[in-house]
Motif scaffolding. Sequence first.
Motif, PDB file in Angstrom:
ATOM      1  N   PRO A 179       0.832  -1.212   0.000  1.00 33.77           N
ATOM      2  CA  PRO A 179       0.000   0.000   0.000  1.00 33.77           C
ATOM      3  C   PRO A 179       0.864   1.258   0.000  1.00 33.77           C
ATOM      4  N   LEU A 180       0.730   2.062  -1.034  1.00 31.65           N
ATOM      5  CA  LEU A 180       1.575   3.248  -1.158  1.00 31.65           C
ATOM      6  C   LEU A 180       1.271   4.292  -0.087  1.00 31.65           C
ATOM      7  N   LYS A 181       0.048   4.296   0.421  1.00 27.06           N
ATOM      8  CA  LYS A 181      -0.263   5.284   1.452  1.00 27.06           C
ATOM      9  C   LYS A 181       0.438   4.979   2.775  1.00 27.06           C
ATOM     10  N   LYS A 182       0.950   3.724   2.918  1.00 28.76           N
ATOM     11  CA  LYS A 182       1.718   3.371   4.108  1.00 28.76           C
ATOM     12  C   LYS A 182       3.223   3.485   3.877  1.00 28.76           C
ATOM     13  N   LEU A 183       3.615   3.931   2.688  1.00 26.56           N
ATOM     14  CA  LEU A 183       5.024   3.980   2.343  1.00 26.56           C
ATOM     15  C   LEU A 183       5.788   4.940   3.261  1.00 26.56           C
ATOM     16  N   GLN A 184       6.854   4.432   3.889  1.00 24.34           N
ATOM     17  CA  GLN A 184       7.661   5.228   4.803  1.00 24.34           C
ATOM     18  C   GLN A 184       9.044   5.564   4.237  1.00 24.34           C
ATOM     19  N   MET A 185       9.617   4.623   3.512  1.00 24.79           N
ATOM     20  CA  MET A 185      10.972   4.834   3.027  1.00 24.79           C
ATOM     21  C   MET A 185      11.203   4.009   1.763  1.00 24.79           C
ATOM     22  N   VAL A 186      11.968   4.582   0.829  1.00 25.97           N
ATOM     23  CA  VAL A 186      12.363   3.909  -0.407  1.00 25.97           C
ATOM     24  C   VAL A 186      13.851   3.618  -0.316  1.00 25.97           C
ATOM     25  N   VAL A 187      14.238   2.391  -0.608  1.00 26.61           N
ATOM     26  CA  VAL A 187      15.640   1.987  -0.508  1.00 26.61           C
ATOM     27  C   VAL A 187      16.079   1.396  -1.839  1.00 26.61           C
ATOM     28  N   LYS A 223      25.920  -1.243  -1.506  1.00 29.88           N
ATOM     29  CA  LYS A 223      25.587   0.177  -1.610  1.00 29.88           C
ATOM     30  C   LYS A 223      24.085   0.385  -1.439  1.00 29.88           C
ATOM     31  N   LYS A 224      23.725   1.429  -0.691  1.00 28.61           N
ATOM     32  CA  LYS A 224      22.322   1.745  -0.450  1.00 28.61           C
ATOM     33  C   LYS A 224      22.075   3.236  -0.607  1.00 28.61           C
ATOM     34  N   ILE A 225      20.915   3.560  -1.169  1.00 32.33           N
ATOM     35  CA  ILE A 225      20.425   4.936  -1.227  1.00 32.33           C
ATOM     36  C   ILE A 225      19.030   4.934  -0.615  1.00 32.33           C
ATOM     37  N   LYS A 226      18.829   5.704   0.442  1.00 30.54           N
ATOM     38  CA  LYS A 226      17.552   5.738   1.149  1.00 30.54           C
ATOM     39  C   LYS A 226      16.878   7.081   0.946  1.00 30.54           C
ATOM     40  N   LEU A 227      15.568   7.049   0.622  1.00 29.83           N
ATOM     41  CA  LEU A 227      14.775   8.258   0.440  1.00 29.83           C
ATOM     42  C   LEU A 227      13.639   8.247   1.459  1.00 29.83           C
ATOM     43  N   ILE A 228      13.568   9.294   2.284  1.00 29.30           N
ATOM     44  CA  ILE A 228      12.557   9.384   3.335  1.00 29.30           C
ATOM     45  C   ILE A 228      11.816  10.706   3.210  1.00 29.30           C
ATOM     46  N   PRO A 229      10.505  10.694   2.945  1.00 31.16           N
ATOM     47  CA  PRO A 229       9.735  11.947   2.966  1.00 31.16           C
ATOM     48  C   PRO A 229       9.736  12.536   4.375  1.00 31.16           C
ATOM     49  N   LEU A 230       9.917  13.841   4.467  1.00 30.40           N
ATOM     50  CA  LEU A 230      10.008  14.479   5.777  1.00 30.40           C
ATOM     51  C   LEU A 230       8.743  14.268   6.598  1.00 30.40           C
ATOM     52  N   GLU A 231       7.576  14.197   5.935  1.00 28.75           N
ATOM     53  CA  GLU A 231       6.338  14.033   6.698  1.00 28.75           C
ATOM     54  C   GLU A 231       6.207  12.644   7.317  1.00 28.75           C
ATOM     55  N   LYS A 232       7.057  11.701   6.909  1.00 25.53           N
ATOM     56  CA  LYS A 232       7.012  10.349   7.462  1.00 25.53           C
ATOM     57  C   LYS A 232       7.950  10.182   8.658  1.00 25.53           C
ATOM     58  N   ILE A 233       8.782  11.182   8.928  1.00 27.31           N
ATOM     59  CA  ILE A 233       9.742  11.079  10.023  1.00 27.31           C
ATOM     60  C   ILE A 233       9.021  11.252  11.362  1.00 27.31           C
ATOM     61  N   GLN A 234       9.258  10.301  12.280  1.00 27.44           N
ATOM     62  CA  GLN A 234       8.644  10.349  13.601  1.00 27.44           C
ATOM     63  C   GLN A 234       9.549  11.045  14.621  1.00 27.44           C
ATOM     64  N   THR A 235      10.798  10.636  14.661  1.00 26.30           N
ATOM     65  CA  THR A 235      11.744  11.238  15.609  1.00 26.30           C
ATOM     66  C   THR A 235      13.095  11.451  14.933  1.00 26.30           C
ATOM     67  N   VAL A 236      13.829  12.474  15.407  1.00 28.45           N
ATOM     68  CA  VAL A 236      15.192  12.746  14.963  1.00 28.45           C
ATOM     69  C   VAL A 236      16.047  12.909  16.214  1.00 28.45           C
ATOM     70  N   SER A 237      17.148  12.171  16.292  1.00 26.64           N
ATOM     71  CA  SER A 237      18.005  12.243  17.473  1.00 26.64           C
ATOM     72  C   SER A 237      19.458  12.413  17.047  1.00 26.64           C
ATOM     73  N   ILE A 238      20.224  13.116  17.863  1.00 32.10           N
ATOM     74  CA  ILE A 238      21.653  13.341  17.633  1.00 32.10           C
ATOM     75  C   ILE A 238      22.436  12.615  18.723  1.00 32.10           C
ATOM     76  N   VAL A 239      23.390  11.776  18.320  1.00 36.03           N
ATOM     77  CA  VAL A 239      24.176  10.970  19.251  1.00 36.03           C
ATOM     78  C   VAL A 239      25.638  11.386  19.139  1.00 36.03           C
ATOM     79  N   GLU A 240      26.283  11.641  20.293  1.00 34.65           N
ATOM     80  CA  GLU A 240      27.706  11.987  20.339  1.00 34.65           C
ATOM     81  C   GLU A 240      28.368  11.150  21.420  1.00 34.65           C
TER      82      GLU A 240
END
Length: 468
Positions: A296-304, A434-451
Amino acid sequence: MTFEDYFQPKRLAPLSLIHQFASRLPSLGLMIYFGFIKHSGEDLVYSIIALIIGVLTVPGVLLNYYYFTYWINDDELVIHSGVLSRKQRNIPLKRIQNVNIHENFLHRLLGLAKIQFETAGDVTAEGVLDSVKRKDAEEIKSIIKNYSSEAFEEYEFSTEKYLKEHLESSYTKKSKDDILIEMSVGDVAKYGMMRFRPLVFAIMAWFLGFGQQFFFRDFSNELETFIIDAESYFESLNYFYIGIGILVFLLLSSLISWLIDIALTINQYYGFTLSREGNKLYTKYGFLNKRSGTIPLKKLQMVVLFSNFIREKLGFWSLQLETAGASFKDAKGPEVAIPFAEKKRVFDLVNRLIKLKRDFDFKPVSRKTIRRSFIRSLIFYVPFSVGIYYLSDHFVTQILFIPVLYWFSYLRWKNRGYDLIDNKVIMKQGVIQKKIKLIPLEKIQTVSIVENFFQRRLGICTLNIDTA
């Protein structure tokens, strides 16, 4: 069979008993093993074990078949199951996102199929019908498909009335699916040639574990004798002949593994077809084990998009689609949109699914990651190098390998990058794979920075992006 038959409780196909007994062959084998092979004279322990296994296996299959029923009411799929503990599962038709049909070799011999129903937000299948007649599986899939159509959403009457008046005629019409990708046998064979999986070594490891588990002492003794004889034989040879022997063994094993991989790939993806109807993609593939799935394309979260270093040089890529609630780790599932195709065909399909205004223009990550990757590689390489030194006394060869580690760290940095195109974040990574990942910004739930400690000293960090 008419569609009205699904409004009354139905059992699985009678031939499903054969399939269920076949799936329990390991249990029946243990029953025979303990009841006849291990049984000896006055010792009744093994006979009791065999009796318990038989009681739990044979009547269990018959009772599970008798008490398992399913039907479709006004707006739900209802599944009754269980013998001692009864269970009823009501799955609203409007929540069903994927209807996947699987047919293994025994299914196909018996004319059966397995249906899996996936709903929004569930990682595993919420409902399973195993095994129904193949014709019933297609009809049930058609019911779900028509229920979710726009025509049904505007219909004001019940599911039963809608199906009686519209579904039977629409089921017999020629499919209007838009065929996006079709793979010939030659295309699938090429894919198998470029996968390069060490299947022979995995099979050998499995065989050794299996043999030690079930043949116990006899197998272990034979293996120990073989190893001792091999050691005495190799001690009589010089290192040159040992090296040649190992090289020949690796080459032959790799060749056999390569041929097996081609055969397995053809069996897995034979007749692969990707089609589209409305906002859903449909896949069909398989020779001995046939599969059909829904994306289902309406559930699409990420293209790899992914490839390896050989396929990339030859211009071939693959495509996977990650949807909400589905497991993305299983590359054999229906999320595989294109197993293998020319780069242009794969990227054109991606552009049809997710509109891109321009080509990728990746920005590199910090060059400090080269140093970090090289130091981490050295940490793992030094203990290994010390062990090799005690075996061979050739320290110079191991020192010469250090520049290779740095070169690989450089390649890792060179193949990492990111880009932002029309509210979509794109990332690339990988040297061998090799991988190329495409993520629509509206599908992003959380963003975290790790150091971590070492990253802070270098002034860099890791950005993690999570989707549903």
